[in-house]
Motif scaffolding. Structure first.
Motif, PDB file in Angstrom:
ATOM      1  N   UNK A  88       5.581  -2.862   7.949  1.00 19.50           N
ATOM      2  CA  UNK A  88       7.000  -2.553   7.042  1.00 19.50           C
ATOM      3  C   UNK A  88       7.937  -3.702   6.616  1.00 19.50           C
ATOM      4  N   UNK A  89       7.965  -2.766   5.096  1.00 22.21           N
ATOM      5  CA  UNK A  89       9.512  -3.970   4.128  1.00 22.21           C
ATOM      6  C   UNK A  89      10.325  -3.118   4.810  1.00 22.21           C
ATOM      7  N   UNK A  90      11.464  -4.096   4.319  1.00 21.65           N
ATOM      8  CA  UNK A  90      12.860  -3.660   4.524  1.00 21.65           C
ATOM      9  C   UNK A  90      12.885  -3.058   3.118  1.00 21.65           C
ATOM     10  N   UNK A 142       1.081  -0.956  -0.138  1.00 21.18           N
ATOM     11  CA  UNK A 142      -0.279  -0.223  -0.227  1.00 21.18           C
ATOM     12  C   UNK A 142       0.899   1.710  -0.181  1.00 21.18           C
ATOM     13  N   UNK A 143       2.149   1.423   0.434  1.00 18.09           N
ATOM     14  CA  UNK A 143       3.430   1.922  -0.492  1.00 18.09           C
ATOM     15  C   UNK A 143       3.676   3.345   0.615  1.00 18.09           C
ATOM     16  N   UNK A 169       2.942  -2.989   3.924  1.00 21.42           N
ATOM     17  CA  UNK A 169       1.882  -3.625   3.195  1.00 21.42           C
ATOM     18  C   UNK A 169       0.911  -4.044   4.175  1.00 21.42           C
ATOM     19  N   UNK A 170      -0.624  -4.362   3.672  1.00 25.09           N
ATOM     20  CA  UNK A 170      -1.921  -4.220   4.742  1.00 25.09           C
ATOM     21  C   UNK A 170      -1.847  -5.986   4.506  1.00 25.09           C
ATOM     22  N   UNK A 171      -2.146  -6.199   5.889  1.00 19.17           N
ATOM     23  CA  UNK A 171      -2.597  -7.966   6.616  1.00 19.17           C
ATOM     24  C   UNK A 171      -3.776  -8.344   7.334  1.00 19.17           C
ATOM     25  N   UNK A 172      -4.741  -7.525   6.865  1.00 19.69           N
ATOM     26  CA  UNK A 172      -5.806  -7.613   6.782  1.00 19.69           C
ATOM     27  C   UNK A 172      -6.093  -7.298   8.341  1.00 19.69           C
ATOM     28  N   UNK A 173      -7.489  -7.647   9.320  1.00 21.34           N
ATOM     29  CA  UNK A 173      -8.003  -6.742  10.169  1.00 21.34           C
ATOM     30  C   UNK A 173      -8.196  -7.564  11.457  1.00 21.34           C
ATOM     31  N   UNK A 174      -7.888  -6.783  12.418  1.00 18.61           N
ATOM     32  CA  UNK A 174      -7.983  -7.368  13.669  1.00 18.61           C
ATOM     33  C   UNK A 174      -9.020  -8.092  14.073  1.00 18.61           C
ATOM     34  N   UNK A 175     -10.500  -7.378  13.517  1.00 15.61           N
ATOM     35  CA  UNK A 175     -11.836  -7.669  14.177  1.00 15.61           C
ATOM     36  C   UNK A 175     -12.371  -8.149  12.562  1.00 15.61           C
ATOM     37  N   UNK A 176     -14.197  -8.803  12.980  1.00 19.09           N
ATOM     38  CA  UNK A 176     -14.722  -8.997  11.447  1.00 19.09           C
ATOM     39  C   UNK A 176     -15.000  -8.074  10.615  1.00 19.09           C
ATOM     40  N   UNK A 177     -14.854  -6.425  10.491  1.00 17.59           N
ATOM     41  CA  UNK A 177     -15.150  -5.769   9.651  1.00 17.59           C
ATOM     42  C   UNK A 177     -15.190  -6.323   8.139  1.00 17.59           C
ATOM     43  N   UNK A 178     -15.660  -6.334   7.451  1.00 20.87           N
ATOM     44  CA  UNK A 178     -15.404  -6.528   5.437  1.00 20.87           C
ATOM     45  C   UNK A 178     -15.931  -5.610   4.933  1.00 20.87           C
ATOM     46  N   UNK A 225       6.647  -1.829  16.074  1.00 22.40           N
ATOM     47  CA  UNK A 225       6.758  -2.940  15.064  1.00 22.40           C
ATOM     48  C   UNK A 225       8.173  -3.121  14.073  1.00 22.40           C
ATOM     49  N   UNK A 226       9.115  -3.995  14.379  1.00 20.01           N
ATOM     50  CA  UNK A 226      10.630  -3.813  13.516  1.00 20.01           C
ATOM     51  C   UNK A 226      10.189  -4.641  12.877  1.00 20.01           C
ATOM     52  N   UNK A 227      10.671  -4.144  11.351  1.00 16.97           N
ATOM     53  CA  UNK A 227      10.771  -4.006  10.242  1.00 16.97           C
ATOM     54  C   UNK A 227      10.119  -5.659  10.345  1.00 16.97           C
TER      55      UNK A 227
END
Length: 602
Positions: free
Chosen positions: A394-396, A323-324, A401-410, A342-344
């Protein structure tokens, strides 16, 4: 940090309407309007709104509902409201009256602006107590000095699905919106001959930049008529007829448009933006095969002025499309449960800081507005913080990068749907004892909303699924309508008394219990169409008199059917018979009859 003035967009609009004169500003089917012509309408409406609805002081929140479909009147309405220093609240004209009234009351709109040409006065009186019609009549207003605003002045109240069952009004600011539009023009400068498609439903936050960026930059808006934005063939036709150069797609619609070879068939396009859903690498590859236009992936919640990150997509093969990086005047952090960075490469929750973050939710309780509370990372003065509930890393390379949701929102067609809102609407039915809604990915890859419902049988409802569909349809927007209803004797509970989602049955592929009795398709055309419907809607069987929408069909499902039907019947994608079969044929029998009357055989 870049300096942004809260009135940057207002001054830009004002100057364009004063000075651009005979340059074309807006194009609609069969007609165009110059900057001078639209400017007169905008200035005239701005004068009338300030006279009829005076503001007591700078900083007072004055809100106007806007229930106008895509049209020149829509642009006149939102631009005039902005110049008065007020906020607009988008209301989808096709949404249920009950929903429109709820949005109007909650936003405390001084009036709801409506379009004279859209529907008769009686319909407006039914939905709104105080409506104000907008029409493109004669006007001689050539001046209007925009009203002063500051960075925290409210520019828009836009409602999103709420987890508590009530829609949440996001309080967007003039400063945040100015930052977003200025970033876009600085990053992707529009020229006077650029033509930007206005194709997004007005209640989707992306419509904000589609409605303001072109005139701010001195370019042209091409209006995609209501209903046409879900038809790849209609979009291809409009894009080519009016030489559209810039457009936006949610990935699910981009996939269907590319299937119709839309990028290849629209050579005038130079930039395509995508947001609202995950953009996968297969789509990127297909886009690159069809077009040399730029493809840009955007990310951001409604609570942060539309978008907060950007990634310029290339044809380079990637496992996942990022996602940039953050846009101007924005920081994006990935934090762990203790709100530490969080670490990379490590996954955490996405937090946004910046001038684009909204002021909060309108009249919301502490639990909802807690998402806007500051964290340990101190932002610059004037910046706010929003906890998204999205997961990322965060990548190196420094990309997110988007990795999903913490809840069940869609997301349904790019728009947020909170299952709690659907559950609350279902529980309002007297016969519903319990309800639970959740996302389900069908065997064909479609993202569906499934409702599990416990119905009190003592009410003796002959067609519970049909009645529940009608009940929800009267209360919620179309995007919140469950595609499947599963009736249960009881919801499975864990030992702690919570719903045990692992024990919920799969919605499966069984035909829903409809009011219409099942009737086998008889002739070859009926068998062909019923088979296609069953494949796309993930059903074992479809009867000839089953209604498409009662089976869980939606606009994207209809487009998918159109592709298969075109191929099986040996027609061209451009053949006008296909939309007739789909739009007029809400049952297999009607669709087959239309095809047979045109001389088609299977």
């Amino acid at each position: 940090m870049q300096t942004i003035a809260a009135d940057d967009v207002l001054r830009g609009l004002q100057d364009r309407y004063r000075c651009a004169g005979s340059q074309v500003a807006v194009v609609e089917t069969g007609r165009s309007w110059t900057y001078a012509e639209i400017g007169e309408q905008v200035f005239d409406l701005a004068h009338r709104l300030t006279e009829k609805f005076p503001s007591r002081a700078i900083g007072d929140r004055r809100v106007f509902g806007v229930a106008i479909d895509r049209s020149p009147e829509l642009l006149v309405a939102v631009h005039a409201i902005a110049l008065t220093g007020s906020a607009y609240c988008p209301i989808e004209p096709s949404d249920p009256v009950q929903w429109q009234q709820k949005i109007t009351r909650t936003s405390k709109a001084a009036a709801v602006l409506t379009a004279d040409r859209a529907r008769d006065e009686h319909a407006y009186l039914e939905a709104f107590e105080n409506f104000y019609p907008v029409s493109l009549g004669e006007s001689s207003a050539t001046e209007f000095e925009h009203c002063p605003v500051d960075m925290n002045s409210t520019s828009q109240i836009i409602f999103t699905s709420g987890s508590t069952g009530q829609p949440k009004g996001v309080i967007c600011t003039h400063g945040g919106f100015a930052n977003r539009i200025c970033w876009m023009q600085d990053s992707f400068p529009l020229q006077p001959d650029d033509r930007i498609a206005l194709k997004t439903p007005i209640t989707f936050d992306v419509a904000g930049w589609e409605m303001f960026w072109p005139q701010y930059a001195g370019a042209q808006t091409v209006i995609v008529p209501p209903g046409m934005h879900t038809s790849p063939e209609a979009l291809i036709s409009i894009f080519n007829e009016y030489q559209v150069t810039v457009a936006h797609f949610v990935p699910s619609m981009l996939r269907l448009w590319l299937r119709a070879e839309g990028a290849r068939r629209c050579p005038n396009l130079r930039m395509v933006f995508s947001s609202g859903e995950v953009l996968d690498s297969a789509l990127v590859t297909e886009f690159a095969l069809q077009s040399r236009a730029e493809l840009h992936n955007l990310y951001g919640p409604t609570e942060a002025a539309i978008d907060v990150t950007h990634f310029a997509v290339s044809s380079e093969t990637r496992r996942q499309i990022p996602i940039g990086r953050p846009i101007t005047n924005t920081h994006v952090y990935i934090l762990d449960r203790d709100q530490q960075v969080c670490p990379l490469e490590e996954q955490g929750e996405i937090y946004i800081q910046g001038v684009g973050v909204a002021s909060g939710y309108l009249d919301a309780g502490g639990e909802d507005n807690a998402r806007f509370l500051p964290v340990s990372l101190d932002p610059p003065d004037g910046w706010r913080t929003f906890r998204t509930g999205d997961l990322g890393r965060y990548t190196t390379e420094g990309q997110i990068e988007f990795c999903g949701r913490l809840d069940d929102q869609i997301k349904i067609r790019g728009q947020r749907v909170e299952p709690g809102e659907v559950e609350e609407a279902l529980r309002e039915h007297d016969a519903v004892l319990e309800a639970h809604a959740r996302a389900h990915v069908s065997s064909t890859g479609r993202s569906l909303l499934v409702a599990y419902v416990v119905v009190d049988t003592s009410y003796g409802i002959a067609d519970p699924v049909g009645e529940l569909q009608e009940h929800v349809k009267r209360r919620l927007p179309a995007r919140s309508m469950p595609s499947k209803f599963v009736l249960l004797d009881a919801l499975p509970l864990s030992e702690h008394g919570k719903i045990d989602v692992t024990r919920l049955p799969s919605p499966g592929s069984a035909r829903p219990a409809l009011k219409s009795s099942f009737q086998e398709p008889a002739d070859p055309l009926e068998q062909l169409i019923a088979g296609i419907w069953a494949d796309v809607l993930d059903l074992d069987e479809v009867g000839v008199h089953d209604n498409f929408h009662d089976l869980g069909g939606d606009s994207l499902g209809a487009v998918e059917i159109s592709f298969i039907l075109t191929e099986r019947l040996g027609l061209d994608y451009e053949d006008p018979l296909i939309p007739r079969i789909l739009m007029d044929g809400d049952t297999v029998a009607k669709s087959a009859a239309i095809a047979a009357a045109a001389g088609l055989k299977q």
